[in-house]
Structures are given as structure tokens and as C-alpha cells.
Design a protein around this motif. Sequence first.
Motif, mmCIF file in Angstrom:
data_model
loop_
_atom_site.group_PDB
_atom_site.id
_atom_site.type_symbol
_atom_site.label_atom_id
_atom_site.label_comp_id
_atom_site.label_asym_id
_atom_site.label_seq_id
_atom_site.Cartn_x
_atom_site.Cartn_y
_atom_site.Cartn_z
ATOM 1 N N TRP A 117 9.087 -3.528 24.307
ATOM 2 C CA TRP A 117 9.135 -2.645 24.746
ATOM 3 C C TRP A 117 10.462 -2.157 23.909
ATOM 4 N N LEU A 118 10.989 -2.296 24.389
ATOM 5 C CA LEU A 118 12.758 -2.313 24.214
ATOM 6 C C LEU A 118 12.624 -1.726 22.364
ATOM 7 N N THR A 119 11.733 -2.669 21.389
ATOM 8 C CA THR A 119 11.500 -2.033 19.743
ATOM 9 C C THR A 119 10.799 -0.995 19.675
ATOM 10 N N ALA A 120 10.309 -1.089 20.681
ATOM 11 C CA ALA A 120 9.236 0.490 20.866
ATOM 12 C C ALA A 120 9.972 1.588 21.124
ATOM 13 N N ASP A 121 11.019 1.013 22.042
ATOM 14 C CA ASP A 121 12.020 2.678 22.462
ATOM 15 C C ASP A 121 12.708 3.283 21.361
ATOM 16 N N LEU A 122 13.335 1.277 20.582
ATOM 17 C CA LEU A 122 14.167 2.284 19.553
ATOM 18 C C LEU A 122 13.617 2.882 18.058
ATOM 19 N N LEU A 123 12.587 2.357 18.227
ATOM 20 C CA LEU A 123 11.891 3.124 16.660
ATOM 21 C C LEU A 123 11.423 4.838 17.030
ATOM 22 N N GLU A 124 11.126 4.853 18.258
ATOM 23 C CA GLU A 124 11.018 6.307 18.423
ATOM 24 C C GLU A 124 12.892 6.750 19.000
ATOM 25 N N ARG A 125 13.765 6.094 19.302
ATOM 26 C CA ARG A 125 15.497 7.042 19.573
ATOM 27 C C ARG A 125 15.673 7.177 17.935
ATOM 28 N N LEU A 126 15.376 6.069 17.195
ATOM 29 C CA LEU A 126 16.308 5.921 15.653
ATOM 30 C C LEU A 126 15.138 6.064 14.157
ATOM 31 N N ARG A 127 14.916 7.721 14.426
ATOM 32 C CA ARG A 127 14.005 8.459 14.097
ATOM 33 C C ARG A 127 14.490 8.119 12.165
ATOM 34 N N PRO A 128 13.495 8.629 11.703
ATOM 35 C CA PRO A 128 13.269 8.110 9.287
ATOM 36 C C PRO A 128 14.495 8.864 9.134
ATOM 37 N N GLY A 129 14.933 8.701 8.550
ATOM 38 C CA GLY A 129 16.009 9.921 7.499
ATOM 39 C C GLY A 129 14.786 10.695 6.962
ATOM 40 N N ILE A 130 15.410 11.732 5.880
ATOM 41 C CA ILE A 130 14.563 12.679 5.203
ATOM 42 C C ILE A 130 13.994 11.948 4.215
ATOM 43 N N PHE A 131 14.420 11.107 3.509
ATOM 44 C CA PHE A 131 13.520 10.670 2.186
ATOM 45 C C PHE A 131 13.099 8.989 2.737
ATOM 46 N N SER A 132 13.020 8.849 3.693
ATOM 47 C CA SER A 132 12.106 7.419 4.578
ATOM 48 C C SER A 132 10.989 7.345 3.435
ATOM 49 N N ARG A 133 10.105 8.331 3.619
ATOM 50 C CA ARG A 133 8.347 8.354 3.093
ATOM 51 C C ARG A 133 8.896 8.063 1.528
ATOM 52 N N TRP A 134 9.725 8.305 0.724
ATOM 53 C CA TRP A 134 9.605 8.365 -0.804
ATOM 54 C C TRP A 134 10.624 6.630 -0.837
ATOM 55 N N GLY A 135 10.475 6.042 0.072
ATOM 56 C CA GLY A 135 11.694 4.081 -0.620
ATOM 57 C C GLY A 135 10.936 3.451 -1.252
ATOM 58 N N GLY A 136 11.284 2.315 -1.773
ATOM 59 C CA GLY A 136 11.319 1.329 -2.385
ATOM 60 C C GLY A 136 10.090 0.677 -2.358
ATOM 61 N N ASP A 137 9.358 0.819 -0.688
ATOM 62 C CA ASP A 137 8.343 -0.259 -0.944
ATOM 63 C C ASP A 137 6.874 0.017 -1.629
ATOM 64 N N PRO A 138 6.274 -1.541 -1.550
ATOM 65 C CA PRO A 138 5.098 -1.520 -2.228
ATOM 66 C C PRO A 138 4.486 0.108 -1.715
ATOM 67 N N ASP A 139 3.640 0.500 -2.862
ATOM 68 C CA ASP A 139 2.002 1.666 -2.852
ATOM 69 C C ASP A 139 1.315 0.881 -1.086
ATOM 70 N N ASP A 140 1.483 0.144 -1.258
ATOM 71 C CA ASP A 140 0.679 -1.013 0.142
ATOM 72 C C ASP A 140 0.910 -0.513 1.411
ATOM 73 N N ILE A 141 2.339 -0.833 1.535
ATOM 74 C CA ILE A 141 2.999 -1.314 2.808
ATOM 75 C C ILE A 141 2.612 -0.082 4.132
ATOM 76 N N VAL A 142 2.140 1.105 3.829
ATOM 77 C CA VAL A 142 1.495 1.464 4.571
ATOM 78 C C VAL A 142 0.311 1.471 5.637
ATOM 79 N N GLU A 143 -0.228 0.784 4.389
ATOM 80 C CA GLU A 143 -1.886 0.483 5.055
ATOM 81 C C GLU A 143 -1.971 -0.373 5.386
ATOM 82 N N ARG A 144 -0.891 -1.895 4.912
ATOM 83 C CA ARG A 144 -0.902 -3.151 5.658
ATOM 84 C C ARG A 144 -0.383 -2.781 7.106
ATOM 85 N N THR A 145 1.035 -2.306 7.371
ATOM 86 C CA THR A 145 0.888 -1.439 8.636
ATOM 87 C C THR A 145 0.121 -1.635 9.132
#
Length: 306
Positions: A117-145
Amino acid sequence: MVRWTQTHLAMGSWGGSHDGYWPDQEPVPIVLNDFNQRERMRAEAKDNYVRWQLSDTQKRSIGRDFSDKLRVLAWNGDIPTEYVPVLARLHDYRNEMYHREESRPNALRVLAHLYAWLTADLLERLRPGIFSRWGGDPDDIVERTYERMGRPVPVPMDGFKIQNDMATALREGLDLATAPQLLADYAAERIESVHDAIEFSAEYIGEVQRISDVTEMDIVRLLYHEGGPQLGLAEMRHFKAPVTRAMIARWDRWPELIRGTPGAVEAFRSLTDMEASFEDFETRVHELAREVDGAIQFEFDLARGK
């Protein structure tokens, strides 16, 4: 939390690259334990601006220490201040399991749900930065998530929505309605176990020292007296131990305080408050009981010729 604090530090939010823009203002040292400092001093400052300054030591500590990450987030208004002791204590529990393979089975389910529950709350409170969608993560990380969440990937993909979706998925199936009851029962079990261990130790030590009326406070004094078991219980009865009858009575009543809290976070915070004063005593009692058990086992083995 790691990303959030690192981003603020890199951007100089608390002293750094932008200090030269306000050369006429003296930096104000941040006091991480003063959660009202930020709003209080901003209200007093011209244009609500204060040139804050974290020391290099504080920055290094925030980078390494989980509790300091919590404190700076609470100081900055990113998380409620009541989360600091709760999340810090949950992290202690996690370290017990991860590093020492110790668990608290009677509280494990409710703690896992509270963590989610607390992790979910933090996910909503600590928003990603403007460049978060273009990070260095693998291309399929969104699909796997999304696959792990059991959800289809939204089309078009919104890089800022994924944390909300993760929070929603985490909350599914959580049951925290009974958390105060379960945590109160857990506290009561621990307190009862301490009383049982004291009674067990008192019975054996009374037989050894030929004292028929060994009290709970006799054992408490034994736990803290420098003379230890070598000194007779009767000789200790004028010694004032740091744990008193009033403290023990307060611990005995604490489960009902937990039971009466309005929710899981409040119930767990009440438990952590109890543990702060109780755990050292609890540890001493159980260590004495183990020593007594070992002495009894030794006598049995000796009697059997082992």
C-alpha cells in the motif's frame, strides 16, 4: 525514492549549481529533523524564497542512508512526516529477513500488505521527471512491466501514466481493514511471551538461590544490574532498574492502543513506538531465558552421564 532524491540533488534543489543566481542571500542550513523548517522560513522570507543548503556530509548520507532519504523527502513536503518512522521500521524488518534471515511470521501478511500500500502511495506521490520516458532502460521494459501487472500496454503509451497503473495494480487484493487487530494481536503475543520467559527464569533462579517469592521485578533488576547472576536476587532489591512496573504496565496496555487506531499506517506507527522502548528489554529477557534453558539442559545431560 532513490531516483527522486538523486534528481533533486543533481538539480541543485538544496544548494548547488544555481546558488550564484541569489548571491545576496546567505544559504540556510537544512535541519532534516525539523519538518516544519521549510514552510516556516519560507513564510518569513521575502518572495517566499529561501536559499537552502545541504552540507556535503548530508548529501553523502542521503545517498547512502534509507532513513535520511525519508527525512529529506518529508522535509521537502514530498511525503507525509508520519511515513518516516513507519517506512524506516519496515525497512528494518526487511533488513532482518534479507541480511539475518529473521522473519516475523505472525505479522508477515499484514506487513507485506502495508508495504504494498505504501509503495503504491509513493508511486503516486513521487512523480517521474520530464525525461523519465526516455531513460536508458531496455526497449521492452514497458511491455514486461505491464505483463507482470497482468495488464495490456496502453496505446499510445504515456510515460507518466505507468506509475499510476503500477499503483492501481499493487492495491488490488490488499486487505488492510483488519491491520489494527492483527498488529495488536502480534504486540500482545510478544508481551505475553516476555512475561512467560520472566516466569520461567524466575522459577529456576528461585530454586537455585532458594528463594520462594521471586517476583517479576527481581528478574528485571537482574537483567540490568552490573553484578548479574553472580549476585543474589535479595541483594539487588534496593537497585532501581531502568524498566519500572509502570513501564511494564504501559506495555501491557499497548495492544489495546493499537487496536483502537483508525488504520494500518497508524496501527503500525503505534507498534513502532512500543518497540522503541520495549525491544531492548524483550531481547534481554529472552537472552536470560535461553541461558536458563541451557543451564537446565546441562543439568539434565550431567544427570544422565553425558
